[in-house]
Design a protein around this motif. Structure first.
Motif, PDB file in Angstrom:
ATOM      1  N   PRO A  50      -2.447  -6.713 -10.210  1.00 54.44           N
ATOM      2  CA  PRO A  50      -1.815  -7.590  -9.207  1.00 54.44           C
ATOM      3  C   PRO A  50      -1.333  -8.919  -9.790  1.00 54.44           C
ATOM      4  N   GLU A  51      -2.033  -9.452 -10.794  1.00 55.40           N
ATOM      5  CA  GLU A  51      -1.579 -10.714 -11.406  1.00 55.40           C
ATOM      6  C   GLU A  51      -0.227 -10.536 -12.086  1.00 55.40           C
ATOM      7  N   VAL A  52      -0.022  -9.375 -12.669  1.00 55.72           N
ATOM      8  CA  VAL A  52       1.241  -9.104 -13.373  1.00 55.72           C
ATOM      9  C   VAL A  52       2.382  -8.984 -12.359  1.00 55.72           C
TER      10      VAL A  52
ATOM     11  N   VAL B 222       8.792  -6.666 -21.330  1.00 62.14           N
ATOM     12  CA  VAL B 222      10.004  -6.287 -20.587  1.00 62.14           C
ATOM     13  C   VAL B 222       9.667  -6.002 -19.119  1.00 62.14           C
ATOM     14  N   GLN B 223       8.436  -5.536 -18.870  1.00 63.94           N
ATOM     15  CA  GLN B 223       7.997  -5.326 -17.476  1.00 63.94           C
ATOM     16  C   GLN B 223       8.226  -6.576 -16.645  1.00 63.94           C
ATOM     17  N   VAL B 224       7.680  -7.698 -17.136  1.00 59.82           N
ATOM     18  CA  VAL B 224       7.735  -8.932 -16.353  1.00 59.82           C
ATOM     19  C   VAL B 224       9.172  -9.437 -16.269  1.00 59.82           C
ATOM     20  N   ARG B 225       9.876  -9.375 -17.405  1.00 58.81           N
ATOM     21  CA  ARG B 225      11.270  -9.825 -17.394  1.00 58.81           C
ATOM     22  C   ARG B 225      12.095  -9.015 -16.398  1.00 58.81           C
ATOM     23  N   TYR B 226      11.860  -7.736 -16.351  1.00 57.31           N
ATOM     24  CA  TYR B 226      12.645  -6.886 -15.452  1.00 57.31           C
ATOM     25  C   TYR B 226      12.292  -7.170 -13.995  1.00 57.31           C
ATOM     26  N   MET B 227      10.989  -7.370 -13.731  1.00 61.76           N
ATOM     27  CA  MET B 227      10.574  -7.677 -12.351  1.00 61.76           C
ATOM     28  C   MET B 227      11.170  -8.993 -11.880  1.00 61.76           C
ATOM     29  N   GLU B 228      11.268  -9.955 -12.804  1.00 57.23           N
ATOM     30  CA  GLU B 228      11.841 -11.249 -12.425  1.00 57.23           C
ATOM     31  C   GLU B 228      13.294 -11.110 -11.976  1.00 57.23           C
ATOM     32  N   ASN B 229      13.987 -10.136 -12.543  1.00 55.82           N
ATOM     33  CA  ASN B 229      15.420 -10.019 -12.281  1.00 55.82           C
ATOM     34  C   ASN B 229      15.807  -8.878 -11.346  1.00 55.82           C
ATOM     35  N   ASN B 230      14.828  -8.147 -10.859  1.00 57.56           N
ATOM     36  CA  ASN B 230      15.119  -7.024  -9.979  1.00 57.56           C
ATOM     37  C   ASN B 230      14.093  -7.005  -8.860  1.00 57.56           C
ATOM     38  N   THR B 231      14.476  -6.380  -7.755  1.00 58.58           N
ATOM     39  CA  THR B 231      13.508  -6.279  -6.659  1.00 58.58           C
ATOM     40  C   THR B 231      13.112  -4.817  -6.496  1.00 58.58           C
ATOM     41  N   PRO B 232      11.894  -4.579  -5.993  1.00 59.01           N
ATOM     42  CA  PRO B 232      11.474  -3.194  -5.805  1.00 59.01           C
ATOM     43  C   PRO B 232      12.390  -2.490  -4.804  1.00 59.01           C
ATOM     44  N   PRO B 233      12.553  -1.196  -4.853  1.00 58.00           N
ATOM     45  CA  PRO B 233      11.892  -0.310  -5.812  1.00 58.00           C
ATOM     46  C   PRO B 233      12.441  -0.459  -7.236  1.00 58.00           C
TER      47      PRO B 233
ATOM     48  N   GLU C 287       8.190   1.600 -23.018  1.00 59.04           N
ATOM     49  CA  GLU C 287       7.419   1.110 -21.894  1.00 59.04           C
ATOM     50  C   GLU C 287       7.997   1.744 -20.640  1.00 59.04           C
ATOM     51  N   GLY C 288       7.168   1.949 -19.654  1.00 56.56           N
ATOM     52  CA  GLY C 288       7.690   2.450 -18.381  1.00 56.56           C
ATOM     53  C   GLY C 288       7.084   1.675 -17.236  1.00 56.56           C
ATOM     54  N   LEU C 289       7.854   1.492 -16.183  1.00 57.25           N
ATOM     55  CA  LEU C 289       7.354   0.731 -15.028  1.00 57.25           C
ATOM     56  C   LEU C 289       7.989   1.293 -13.759  1.00 57.25           C
ATOM     57  N   LEU C 290       7.118   1.538 -12.772  1.00 57.04           N
ATOM     58  CA  LEU C 290       7.624   1.922 -11.448  1.00 57.04           C
ATOM     59  C   LEU C 290       6.895   1.069 -10.419  1.00 57.04           C
ATOM     60  N   VAL C 291       7.644   0.364  -9.601  1.00 60.07           N
ATOM     61  CA  VAL C 291       7.046  -0.456  -8.542  1.00 60.07           C
ATOM     62  C   VAL C 291       7.759  -0.152  -7.233  1.00 60.07           C
ATOM     63  N   ALA C 292       7.001   0.178  -6.208  1.00 55.78           N
ATOM     64  CA  ALA C 292       7.582   0.455  -4.889  1.00 55.78           C
ATOM     65  C   ALA C 292       6.468   0.338  -3.862  1.00 55.78           C
ATOM     66  N   LYS C 293       6.784   0.665  -2.638  1.00 57.44           N
ATOM     67  CA  LYS C 293       5.749   0.651  -1.606  1.00 57.44           C
ATOM     68  C   LYS C 293       4.855   1.891  -1.779  1.00 57.44           C
TER      69      LYS C 293
ATOM     70  N   ASN D 165       3.262 -12.384 -11.357  1.00 54.97           N
ATOM     71  CA  ASN D 165       4.056 -13.057 -12.389  1.00 54.97           C
ATOM     72  C   ASN D 165       5.499 -12.559 -12.408  1.00 54.97           C
ATOM     73  N   GLY D 166       5.719 -11.358 -11.872  1.00 52.42           N
ATOM     74  CA  GLY D 166       7.086 -10.844 -11.759  1.00 52.42           C
ATOM     75  C   GLY D 166       7.678 -11.129 -10.389  1.00 52.42           C
ATOM     76  N   ASN D 167       7.078 -12.065  -9.667  1.00 52.03           N
ATOM     77  CA  ASN D 167       7.537 -12.453  -8.319  1.00 52.03           C
ATOM     78  C   ASN D 167       7.497 -11.303  -7.319  1.00 52.03           C
ATOM     79  N   ILE D 168       6.514 -10.451  -7.456  1.00 53.90           N
ATOM     80  CA  ILE D 168       6.378  -9.341  -6.509  1.00 53.90           C
ATOM     81  C   ILE D 168       5.023  -9.471  -5.817  1.00 53.90           C
ATOM     82  N   ASP D 169       5.042  -9.295  -4.491  1.00 51.44           N
ATOM     83  CA  ASP D 169       3.819  -9.458  -3.709  1.00 51.44           C
ATOM     84  C   ASP D 169       2.950  -8.205  -3.838  1.00 51.44           C
ATOM     85  N   PRO D 170       1.768  -8.328  -4.442  1.00 49.92           N
ATOM     86  CA  PRO D 170       0.920  -7.141  -4.646  1.00 49.92           C
ATOM     87  C   PRO D 170       0.356  -6.565  -3.352  1.00 49.92           C
ATOM     88  N   GLU D 171       0.406  -7.338  -2.264  1.00 44.89           N
ATOM     89  CA  GLU D 171      -0.050  -6.778  -0.993  1.00 44.89           C
ATOM     90  C   GLU D 171       1.006  -5.857  -0.396  1.00 44.89           C
TER      91      GLU D 171
END
Lengths: 343, 678
Positions: free
Chosen positions: A293-295, A175-186, A213-219, A298-304
């Protein structure tokens, strides 16, 4: 003089109605009746007796006023007496038992899932889900499980007949990857759901169980945020007094990875034969780490540009620990003797 | 992996007791399985995550302990043997460098195979290995000490003075050391002499080429095999050996020669002095390029959330064997060959914080808010439904997602089944296509506990093939059987569940959700004929309700009738109710009753449908309030009494106006339904 009388009548009337409201029994009724209309010293009798001192021209009016009061009092007393007598005839034993009215319960696992969800909703997390039959891509590849790496063996997987590359998801991490594909950070999301591992049924294993599962992605998300979030969650769930410990571990989809323990809430490390912590003082609760970073890619998010953390825990496991359940099978037998204790 | 604490001390000096050592190992990332005492020596069994094959040996663990705590002194053993290229007419031929990037081989002659010393035997036993003979034991000792698998052949069994590392042919076979016969094919990588397989590369040696007490001359193999090839072969034959376990995870390509030297040192120590090295050759054609990682100096602090001095990060990396080159704002980091798990800077951070100590890092709640609008319709639905059903006496059940074939058969053709390729057993072989069998099993469980009433519900996913794709559907199943209400001192009779009570509960459930539903007669084979209804909302079927067929109940060992409502949550979640205040009618309503006889075979659904189709505008509701069958009725007739409520939105209806509307409506009803007034 007539005004004095009027005042007296009013105050006797007030007193009478005040007393009457308090009457709940025949005994009390008799006392009140005696108090107001006794021939010797009732309040009304006293007023009547006082009439003889009135001047002649005032007497008819005074008599009329007193009489009106007398009628009122007598009528009220008669009504009250009747109601008291009737009440006695009608009374039943209200201490007879109430009737059983059927009441059910939510399943304990639903209850705990809800407990967990509410803690994260309070922190502003979204809730998501994904399919229980997953592609191998989302279940493994997108999560940086290399195709022929032994890490895949750690999760014994059910495969679907006639469907190339379809599996029963072994964790809620897809669900992490699926959610990243359909949403943008944060991004802040938890994903509770059903997962499957090829384990024979026994007291501590089940081919079907539940995870969150839990996921938080932001700057600028770093490891201290992972520690802060999970410490807060675990203290909310297990109680303020538990200590939380992070240990290095390995998951293909996080780097660095951490296993998270809480201090044993049964013995606090004092019992070397403790059923829960086996004397170590610590109980393993969940796996977590900084999103690999590979994950993110795969969720279309730039790890840099963005970083994040993820975690996953077994609902059965935290439920067993918190509610003292020693056999995983109880959750799936649905015996009402179990179900009616929780939820 | 078992760690002999006494043997570990041969590689690192430490004063810790076993508990102290265990705590240290845990902070380094080891998962401690158990600690057992073997003849006075503590042996710690650890679980090693698949990313750390370099931990699969005593020396490897000692090396990491030193990095964690530099005060502990690492003890390196200098090799006495120094091998150089040493050629004779023996040949090592590698068919493909990808399969076998490095192969070091060495011949030793004139050895004497004996039993190992009791010391070595004791050590191997403590590590869970069975002593065989002095040579085989040495290969195991080397494995447990340095983590690199070697294999030792009896040289006499190698024909044609050559070793071939090649894929097997279809016709070839091999009998392994465990006496298992394996039919080979081109997926297997083998070690062969001029004509026959000698060993399965990286997995296990052959029975016929193994070292015995009669062996005089040996060939030592120290190689690196392709992890994927080893893994596939090992899985194919269902074998996991100490060797394959390590090759699958990755081994140190630079150590093979060193390992042979160490092996010879051990043989020298234990066997005899007459032996001599006769041949050494190292096939290592493709240059090894170590992994290089660029990391900004600010990154460790940024990613860990704590200020770590660049110098400290660099020191940690150096202690771990990483070479760092200072490039002003960043480092160029060379990864040691034994760290096959390091690719990027995040991997380096894990190393730095692991050694720095997770406990020493900060704990901070992130201040991140999102503008995502959060709506969870299914969650809300589940909560409302759950609350309602629980308050009405139902318990929530949770069942496995697996059925046996017979469970699914009740509901759909087996062609629509989603089957599991590798199920735990026949009972768990198919994904459920209905929640009904699960709750039936639960009813049965509870009836066996002599419960008189069972009222359950389950939320869950069901699966079916739909247009060649897998369709997962969220369902809610409600089931009731036995007593609805127990007798008590006031109401003397038990009330059993019947379809009317059940329909009332389900109807009320939908009212709770502000959903208007109708139960429309249907034809569903798993319900008793005549009891089955579709649950319809706005012409969409959202579920079914009925009494389960007796034969199905008896399959699940239930005697009483079972009432089922099977509801499609995906459909229910699409139904929207808009909450907006509506004006209510303030004018009085008027009621008219009508009693009539009707043919027994006309059912109420027909009456209801007709009324709905012809009802006058001012008729706002109607209900059945009495039903009489039997004495006094004409044959084949039942008597029904209904009341009708009339109301106007804008005025008080006059009596004669109601009469006029009602009479003409009743006339039409009589005509169309062939009723007789009573």
């Amino acid at each position: 003089m007539i005004n004095d009388l009027k005042n007296e009548i009013e105050s006797v009337k007030d007193l009478f109605f005040k007393e009457v409201r308090k009457v709940k029994s025949v005994d009390k009724f008799k006392i009140v009746k005696e108090q107001f209309i006794s021939r010797k010293k009732g309040f009304l009798t006293n007023i009547l007796k006082g009439l003889k001192d009135f001047p002649k021209e005032d007497k008819p009016l005074a008599g009329k006023l007193v009489n009106k009061l007398k009628i009122q009092v007598e009528e009220e007393l008669e009504k009250l007496e009747k109601s008291l007598i009737n009440k006695k005839e009608d009374s039943i034993d209200y201490s007879l038992p109430e009737f059983d009215s059927p009441l059910g319960r939510n399943h304990l696992l639903s209850y705990v899932k809800n407990e967990v969800e509410e803690i994260f909703i309070g922190m502003g997390y979204d809730i998501a889900d994904g399919p229980e039959i997953e592609t191998e891509y989302y279940n493994f590849t997108a999560l940086n499980f290399l195709e022929h790496h032994p890490a895949r063996d750690e999760q014994d997987t059910f495969f679907i007949k006639n469907f190339e590359n379809r599996v029963l998801r072994t964790h809620t991490s897809p669900v992490q990857v699926r959610y990243m594909e359909n949403n943008t950070p944060p991004i802040k999301v938890i994903a509770p759901g059903r997962v499957f591992r090829k384990d024979e049924v026994d007291a501590t294993h089940s081919p079907v169980f539940h995870q969150v599962e839990g996921l938080l992605v932001a700057k600028d998300i770093n490891f201290s945020h992972l520690k802060g979030t999970l410490s807060f969650f675990l203290k909310s769930f297990f109680g303020k007094s538990v200590d939380v410990r992070f240990r290095p571990s390995f998951f293909p989809f996080t780097e660095p990875s951490a296993e998270v323990d809480v201090s044993c809430f049964l013995c606090n490390g004092t019992d070397s034969h403790c059923k829960i912590c086996k004397g170590t003082g610590w109980i393993e609760i969940l796996g977590s780490g900084m999103v690999h970073p590979e994950v993110l890619k795969n969720g279309n998010i730039d790890p840099e540009e963005f970083s994040g953390f993820a975690f996953g825990m077994g609902i059965e496991r935290i439920t067993m620990l918190k509610y003292g359940i020693h056999d995983l099978r109880m959750f799936y037998e649905n015996d009402i003797r179990f179900l009616n204790q929780f939820g | 992996m078992k760690i002999n604490t006494k043997y570990l001390k041969e590689f690192i000096k430490f004063e810790l007791d076993t508990i102290g050592l265990k705590n240290l190992l845990e902070t380094m990332g080891f998962e401690i399985e158990e600690i057992v005492n073997h003849n006075g020596i503590d042996v710690i069994e650890v679980e090693i995550t698949p990313n750390r094959p370099d931990w699969l040996s005593h020396y490897g663990i000692a090396r990491d302990m030193y990095a964690k705590n530099p005060e502990l002194k690492l003890i390196e053993r200098k090799n006495k043997t120094q091998l150089k290229g040493f050629n004779n007419d023996f040949k090592i031929i590698t068919e493909n460098n990808d399969d076998c990037p490095r192969y070091s081989g060495c011949i030793i002659k004139n050895i004497k195979v004996t039993e190992s010393s009791s010391e070595i035997k004791e050590l191997l036993v403590s590590l869970g290995l069975r002593p065989i003979n002095s040579i085989v034991d040495i290969s195991n000792l080397i494995l447990m000490t340095y983590g690199h698998p070697i294999h030792i052949f009896d040289l006499d069994k190698i024909k044609g003075n050559q070793i071939n590392i090649r894929r097997a042919n279809k016709e070839e076979k091999i009998k392994l050391l465990d006496e298992q016969n394996i039919e080979l094919n081109e997926n297997f990588l083998i070690i062969a002499d001029e004509n026959k397989p000698l060993a399965l590369a990286g997995i296990m040696g052959g029975f016929d080429s193994g070292v015995t007490y009669d062996t005089k001359d040996i060939f030592i193999e120290s190689a690196v095999f392709n992890p994927i090839v080893v893994r596939k072969s090992a899985r194919k034959i269902g074998l996991s050996t100490d060797a394959s376990f390590r090759f699958e995870r990755g081994t140190d390509i630079l150590c093979t020669k060193d390992i042979i030297e160490k092996t010879i040192d051990e043989i020298n120590k234990s066997v005899n002095k007459t032996m001599n090295v006769d041949y050494f050759f190292d096939v290592f054609e493709k240059e090894f390029i170590p992994q290089k990682v660029i990391m900004e100096k600010t990154f460790p602090s940024k990613y860990s959330g704590i200020d770590i001095e660049p110098k400290e990060s660099e020191n940690i990396l150096n202690r771990l064997g990483f070479e760092t080159t200072d490039k002003n704002t960043y480092w160029e980091v060379i990864v040691p060959s034994y760290r096959v798990d390091i690719y990027g800077k995040q991997d380096l951070i894990e190393e730095i914080v692991r050694i720095y100590g997770y406990d020493n890092l900060n704990s901070v709640l992130p201040e991140v808010s999102t503008d995502k609008i959060k709506k969870w319709p299914v969650r809300e639905l589940r909560r409302n439904i759950g609350q309602f059903l629980v308050n009405n006496g139902a318990y929530e059940a949770i069942n496995y997602s697996f059925h046996k074939r017979e469970d699914n058969e009740i509901f759909a053709d087996e062609k629509l089944n989603i089957e599991i390729k590798n199920p735990l057993g026949l009972d768990f072989s198919i994904m459920r296509n209905s929640l009904i069998p699960g709750v039936l099993k639960n009813i049965s469980t509870n009836i066996n506990q002599s419960l008189k009433s069972v009222f359950l519900y389950e939320f869950g996913s069901i699966f079916a093939l739909d247009n060649k794709e897998i369709l997962q559907t969220n369902m809610l199943t409600i089931a009731a059987t036995g007593l609805y209400n127990k007798n008590n001192w006031k109401t003397k009779d038990n009330i059993k569940w019947d379809l009317f009570i059940f329909k009332s509960v389900i109807s009320k459930l939908f009212s709770r959700l502000f959903i208007n539903v109708e139960f429309i007669r249907s034809d569903i084979n798993y319900y008793i004929n005549g009891t089955e209804f579709d649950i319809i909302c706005d012409n969409i079927k959202i579920g079914t309700i009925g009494i389960l067929e007796d034969s199905i109940c008896s399959t699940y060992k239930i005697d009483d009738p079972v009432f089922i409502a099977d509801i499609n949550i995906e459909k229910v979640k699409e139904i929207k109710h808009e909450f907006k205040l509506k004006k209510w009618n303030v004018f009085p309503s008027t009621k008219r009753d009508f009693s009539f006889f009707i043919d027994k075979d006309k059912n109420y659904e027909n009456i209801k449908m007709l009324i709905n189709s012809i009802k006058p505008e001012k008729l706002i509701s109607f209900e059945l309030f009495d039903l009489y069958e039997g004495k006094g009725n004409p044959d084949d007739k039942i008597s029904l009494s209904m009341s009708f409520i009339y109301q106007d939105e804008s005025k008080t209806l006059e009596n004669n106006e109601v009469n006029r509307i009602h009479d003409s409506f009743i006339e039409e009803m009589i005509g169309k339904l062939e009723l007789t007034r009573r």
